[in-house]
Design an enzyme around this catalytic site. Structure first.
Site, PDB file in Angstrom:
ATOM      1  N   HIS A 114      -3.806  -4.802   0.141  1.00  0.00           N
ATOM      2  CA  HIS A 114      -3.397  -5.219   1.487  1.00  0.00           C
ATOM      3  C   HIS A 114      -3.454  -6.735   1.605  1.00  0.00           C
ATOM      4  O   HIS A 114      -4.445  -7.290   2.079  1.00  0.00           O
ATOM      5  CB  HIS A 114      -4.316  -4.588   2.546  1.00  0.00           C
ATOM      6  CG  HIS A 114      -4.018  -3.153   2.817  1.00  0.00           C
ATOM      7  ND1 HIS A 114      -3.009  -2.751   3.686  1.00  0.00           N
ATOM      8  CD2 HIS A 114      -4.568  -2.022   2.337  1.00  0.00           C
ATOM      9  CE1 HIS A 114      -2.973  -1.426   3.718  1.00  0.00           C
ATOM     10  NE2 HIS A 114      -3.906  -0.958   2.909  1.00  0.00           N
TER      11      HIS A 114
ATOM     12  N   CYS B 263       0.827  -1.211   0.000  1.00  0.00           N
ATOM     13  CA  CYS B 263       0.000   0.000   0.000  1.00  0.00           C
ATOM     14  C   CYS B 263       0.867   1.269   0.000  1.00  0.00           C
ATOM     15  O   CYS B 263       1.486   1.556  -1.009  1.00  0.00           O
ATOM     16  CB  CYS B 263      -1.016  -0.024   1.136  1.00  0.00           C
ATOM     17  SG  CYS B 263      -2.350   1.177   0.824  1.00  0.00           S
TER      18      CYS B 263
ATOM     19  N   GLU C 122      -2.084  -8.605   3.701  1.00  0.00           N
ATOM     20  CA  GLU C 122      -2.145  -9.060   5.097  1.00  0.00           C
ATOM     21  C   GLU C 122      -3.588  -9.169   5.576  1.00  0.00           C
ATOM     22  O   GLU C 122      -3.899  -9.977   6.443  1.00  0.00           O
ATOM     23  CB  GLU C 122      -1.308  -8.139   6.012  1.00  0.00           C
ATOM     24  CG  GLU C 122      -1.925  -6.795   6.370  1.00  0.00           C
ATOM     25  CD  GLU C 122      -1.896  -5.756   5.245  1.00  0.00           C
ATOM     26  OE1 GLU C 122      -1.513  -6.102   4.118  1.00  0.00           O
ATOM     27  OE2 GLU C 122      -2.274  -4.605   5.519  1.00  0.00           O
TER      28      GLU C 122
END
Ligand code: MN
Length: 230
Positions: free
Chosen positions: A212, A110, A214
């Site tokens: 993202h 990001c 994660e």
């Protein structure tokens, strides 16, 4: 011994207003599940010394967060520019330079793709909705959109060789002109760059994504990073 990787951690504020180092735990879990040990590196460290953290690590992870100060790429601030933290810009740019000097694998997420691009001499859109209006919504807590993926790239491997995938999207800035040594490897349907990698296969492993992973629990990207640091 698990390989240690340096992870940049921004600052936030506690309820009492005290400034603190604050890293989303999703990064910690994703890296740990990939067999790595995250070493949290505050981005407010003196840039002259921040790179000293890297000999203790085998890779660098650049995390999400604030907008990059447009002065870093010689642009005037746009009215829709969000919060910036020049201390973080300086700290992360020092870490990027140190990691590249050590030929260390870098995973950028990001804001990470944005500061990495600026560190390589590239520029950013400061606010996609006003500077590059299009059919794709990139901003929102639950936003997802399609991407087209360059075949043969690490991004393609991560998605099992697929030419298309769907990713989350929580950003209003994006790469405009790519910096030196980088090539785009994924794009949203409106053409916005969503992933970049090393242009020269002789360079150290480097993957930068605008989404993202994660939060998607997209472990394949973290496993690819883990393979690169071993
Ligand atoms: Mn997006």
């Amino acid at each position: 011994m698990r390989p240690v990787v340096a992870v940049t951690a921004p600052t936030g504020r506690s309820d009492a207003g005290r400034e603190r180092v604050a890293l989303n735990v999703a990064y910690v879990h994703a890296l740990e599940r990939a067999g790595l040990l995250p070493l949290v590196v505050p981005t407010i460290l003196d840039p002259a010394h921040a790179g000293d953290a890297l000999p203790a690590a085998r890779g660098l992870v650049l995390t999400g967060g604030e907008d990059v100060d447009p002065a870093r790429y010689h642009a005037a601030p746009h009215p829709k520019l969000g919060a910036i933290d020049p201390r973080r810009d300086a700290g992360e740019l020092a870490l990027i330079a140190a990691a590249r000097a050590r030929r260390m694998p870098i995973l950028a997420i990001c804001r990470g793709i944005q500061i990495l691009n600026v560190g390589a001499g590239g520029t950013l859109y400061q606010d996609l909705p006003s500077e590059r209006p299009g059919p794709v919504d990139h901003r929102g807590e639950a936003t997802r959109h399609g991407i087209r993926i360059e075949s043969g790239s690490v991004a393609a491997q991560v998605f099992g060789g697929a030419a298309n995938a769907t990713v989350n999207s929580r950003h209003h800035q994006a790469v405009k002109e790519l910096g030196a040594g980088l090539r785009a490897t994924a794009w949203a349907d409106d053409g916005v760059i969503e992933a970049a990698e090393r242009a020269d296969s002789g360079d150290p492993w480097l993957v930068a994504v605008q989404w993202h992973p994660e939060d998607l629990d997209e472990q394949a990207l973290f496993r690819a990073f883990a393979d690169a640091v071993r």
